[in-house]
Write a protein that holds these residues in place. Structure first.
Motif, PDB file in Angstrom:
ATOM      1  N   HIS A 113      70.423  18.012  49.472  1.00 56.83           N
ATOM      2  CA  HIS A 113      71.226  17.072  50.257  1.00 56.83           C
ATOM      3  C   HIS A 113      71.180  15.679  49.642  1.00 56.83           C
ATOM      4  O   HIS A 113      72.211  14.996  49.531  1.00 56.83           O
ATOM      5  N   ASN A 117      74.434  13.778  47.403  1.00 57.91           N
ATOM      6  CA  ASN A 117      75.066  12.706  48.182  1.00 57.91           C
ATOM      7  C   ASN A 117      74.542  11.330  47.787  1.00 57.91           C
ATOM      8  O   ASN A 117      74.356  10.444  48.631  1.00 57.91           O
ATOM      9  N   LYS A 221      74.569  15.385  56.452  1.00 64.72           N
ATOM     10  CA  LYS A 221      74.097  16.615  55.802  1.00 64.72           C
ATOM     11  C   LYS A 221      72.645  16.897  56.192  1.00 64.72           C
ATOM     12  O   LYS A 221      72.270  18.041  56.460  1.00 64.72           O
TER      13      LYS A 221
END
Length: 236
Positions: A113, A117, A221
């Motif tokens: 994650h 990101n 997320k």
């Protein structure tokens, strides 16, 4: 504006508005508490608190009972607490608390994650000092309640600060005094609306709207992950 205002502001902006996200996390907290201390709330203060917080988020009674049943059954899962610290887009600091029955899966997912990101996981202990861990209690002010007297009653149990806004009282204490404060509220007959442990940034930073949007993608997320119980940042 006091700390209570900032806490409520953060709570209102919390992304767990979606029941499909928050309900499983509340149920897992109940499972963990019931497995550790038994399924009778009267004999298990941690379970009482987990149920209190679940009811505050409107978790149905059937879900609560099912979580306790799972925890006390022969096939109950063994959960382990694991934390992650990381930096997200624009240098935002992020602390992630997880409860997992598969540490390998959780480590891989959390790192993914962050990496996908605009962030990265940093070594454990790198950022923890940037957050104050607090016990926070919410309750309604009644007509016969004298807040000055109540403060005196709670100080010996660890109260650091008591604020009231529009009839809602919020009490802050160090996380180590969570149990003492909880017990004192029960002794005083004060019905809590919520009792929880939070990590509050001791140096909050401002981010503009565009930056917040980028940061929000990573936070969503993380919060969507089944193993993640809570996410804290240094966003003001």
């Amino acid at each position: 504006m006091g700390r209570a205002f900032e806490y409520r502001k953060a709570a209102k902006m919390k992304r767990w508005g979606n029941m499909s996200r928050v309900f499983p996390k509340l149920a897992k907290a109940i499972e963990i508490a019931a497995k550790a201390g038994g399924g009778d709330p009267e004999m298990n203060p941690v379970l009482r608190t987990a149920i209190l917080n679940a009811k505050a988020q409107n978790l149905p009674k059937a879900n609560i009972e099912a979580a306790i049943k799972r925890a006390t059954g022969k096939d109950a899962k063994n959960y382990t607490d694991v934390n992650f610290e990381g930096k997200g887009p624009h240098g935002v600091l992020i602390f992630v608390e997880c409860a997992t029955d598969n540490n390998t899966r959780t480590v891989a997912n959390v790192k993914m994650h962050f990496n996908k990101n605009g962030g990265q996981v940093v070594p454990t202990g790198s950022l923890e000092f940037m957050f104050d861990r607090k016990a926070i209690f919410e309750f309604d002010k009644t007509e016969d309640m004298d807040l000055e007297e109540l403060e005196l009653e709670l100080i010996d149990s660890g109260l650091e600060e008591l604020e009231e806004e529009d009839g809602l009282c919020i009490a802050f204490a160090d996380y180590t005094d969570f149990g003492n404060m909880n017990t004192k509220f029960e002794e005083l007959g004060i019905e809590l609306k919520k009792a929880e442990l939070k990590r509050i940034s001791n140096n909050p930073q401002e981010f503009n709207e565009e930056q917040q949007e980028e940061i929000g993608k990573l936070l969503e997320k993380l919060e969507d992950d089944d193993d993640v119980q809570a996410v804290f940042t240094n966003m003001a």
